[in-house]
Write an enzyme that holds these catalytic residues in place. Sequence first.
Site, PDB file in Angstrom:
ATOM      1  N   GLU A   1      -3.249   3.938  13.439  1.00  0.00           N
ATOM      2  CA  GLU A   1      -2.778   5.191  12.836  1.00  0.00           C
ATOM      3  C   GLU A   1      -3.204   6.398  13.662  1.00  0.00           C
ATOM      4  OE1 GLU A   1      -2.694   7.679   8.614  1.00  0.00           O
ATOM      5  OE2 GLU A   1      -4.089   5.999   8.827  1.00  0.00           O
TER       6      GLU A   1
ATOM      7  N   CYS B   1       0.807  -1.230   0.000  1.00  0.00           N
ATOM      8  CA  CYS B   1       0.000   0.000   0.000  1.00  0.00           C
ATOM      9  C   CYS B   1       0.839   1.278   0.000  1.00  0.00           C
ATOM     10  CB  CYS B   1      -0.923   0.017   1.208  1.00  0.00           C
ATOM     11  SG  CYS B   1      -1.680  -1.566   1.590  1.00  0.00           S
TER      12      CYS B   1
ATOM     13  N   HIS C   1      -9.441   1.847  -1.804  1.00  0.00           N
ATOM     14  CA  HIS C   1      -8.004   1.628  -1.584  1.00  0.00           C
ATOM     15  C   HIS C   1      -7.349   1.197  -2.898  1.00  0.00           C
ATOM     16  CE1 HIS C   1      -4.265   0.822   0.107  1.00  0.00           C
ATOM     17  NE2 HIS C   1      -4.575  -0.015   1.094  1.00  0.00           N
TER      18      HIS C   1
ATOM     19  N   HIS D   1      -3.702   7.489   6.026  1.00  0.00           N
ATOM     20  CA  HIS D   1      -3.740   6.247   5.260  1.00  0.00           C
ATOM     21  C   HIS D   1      -5.118   5.611   5.394  1.00  0.00           C
ATOM     22  CE1 HIS D   1      -2.411   2.573   3.381  1.00  0.00           C
ATOM     23  NE2 HIS D   1      -2.716   1.855   4.461  1.00  0.00           N
TER      24      HIS D   1
ATOM     25  N   PHE E   1       1.424  -3.398   3.939  1.00  0.00           N
ATOM     26  CA  PHE E   1       1.710  -4.727   4.479  1.00  0.00           C
ATOM     27  C   PHE E   1       3.222  -4.917   4.498  1.00  0.00           C
ATOM     28  CE2 PHE E   1      -2.413  -7.265   3.395  1.00  0.00           C
ATOM     29  CZ  PHE E   1      -3.098  -6.515   4.325  1.00  0.00           C
TER      30      PHE E   1
ATOM     31  N   LYS F   1      -9.800   7.733   1.158  1.00  0.00           N
ATOM     32  CA  LYS F   1     -10.217   6.378   0.765  1.00  0.00           C
ATOM     33  C   LYS F   1     -11.713   6.148   0.970  1.00  0.00           C
ATOM     34  CE  LYS F   1      -5.762   4.035   1.359  1.00  0.00           C
ATOM     35  NZ  LYS F   1      -4.944   5.181   1.836  1.00  0.00           N
TER      36      LYS F   1
END
Length: 417
Positions: free
Chosen positions: A314, A163, A336, A303, A396, A331
């Site tokens: 986050e 990502c 995403h 994010h 990830f 998003k």
Amino acid sequence: MHRTEVVITGLGAITPLGRDVESTWSALLAGESGIRGGVLPSHQDTGLPDIVAGTMAIDPAELLLPVQARRLDRSQQAALVAAAEAWADAGTPRVDADRLASVIGTGIGGVRTLLKEHDVLETAGKRRVSPRTVPMLMPNAAAALISIEYGARAGAYTPVSACSSGAEAIALGARLIRAGEAEVVIAGGTEAAITPITVAGFVQAQALSRYSVEPASASRPFAADRTGFVLSEGAAVVVLESAEHATARGAHVHAVLAGVGIAADAHHITAPAADGSGQISAMRKALAQARLAPENISHINAHATGTPVGDVAEAHAIREVFGRATVTAPKAALGHLFGAAGAIEALMAVLSVKHGVIPPTRNLTTAGVDPDIDLDLVADRRDAPQEAVLSNSFGFGGQNVSLIIASARNHALHRPC
């Protein structure tokens, strides 16, 4: 002694919200959604349900010559479309080919081609497999194709960091310029991986949104009833230049890439570190490079994918660095975009500082905000000067990237080291 400043002179995109930058930005500000239903039909043999996803607003093949489009994977088509817009927006810079680089990140590359040609092999045999299969599936093809298209000989790079790939590509572009290896860099991210196998993998990981009231409500970052992310596709590209090069050619500067921060959790292949150490480190590194204090950041582009664990992690990291900061989460409207997510959200940050507006976060009103998210969340568009915006991308593998975009109006382009 002076540090080389990196400025942003070109913007290009193709997203679920629009065919280009202007249409994407207008739709985001209007609170529209790019999430659609019925993207993949249900399959009794696999058990896959109908899903919602953020498909591109227009087929990128329609924006290319037919003979060119047939030779490219969908992810490569999107990258070339976004790069063409960005290059034109930058005024088609004249630059020595050995001083021009291409950096395009992706999470997986040409997976649609890989799956399609594997099916051909299984059903029709090896003679029916396309001889273009390998260049259409390899992850570095988008960067290579853009390098070929614009004659970029300073290097063609492909960050593959889930990502955070698109944001890492922009960070790498800035490093190339600051290291003196390039004067202009075409940088961004691309992804087109809405396929049965990727959907099945994320379903099994319980990562996809299960909110089923309506497609536009499925992506719910920070909402109390969020259940996961919505898979999307698209591409975003920016043209980066040294301030000296941009000034010499009289380029229009959209914004300044003031600071980048990269850090790794070194913790888990999918879960963020519980203490937020990697995310905190990336944000603080970006602030240090930009020589800005936390209070100098006008808002944070989070994010925020909409997963129960990720959003809270986050939020805690943001509060550790900035306190109760002002935060938006695109998003909710875009879904995403994985390898392209960091690039499109950096591009949104550029437009925020350029136009003095914070885009809204959709879907925060139905069930309210998670009480564990103690931030100033922007549910409705806010018009106010934005001197500097921090954009987060966390992938990830615990790969964390933070970018700081500063206003070109007030940010000194030649500051002492």
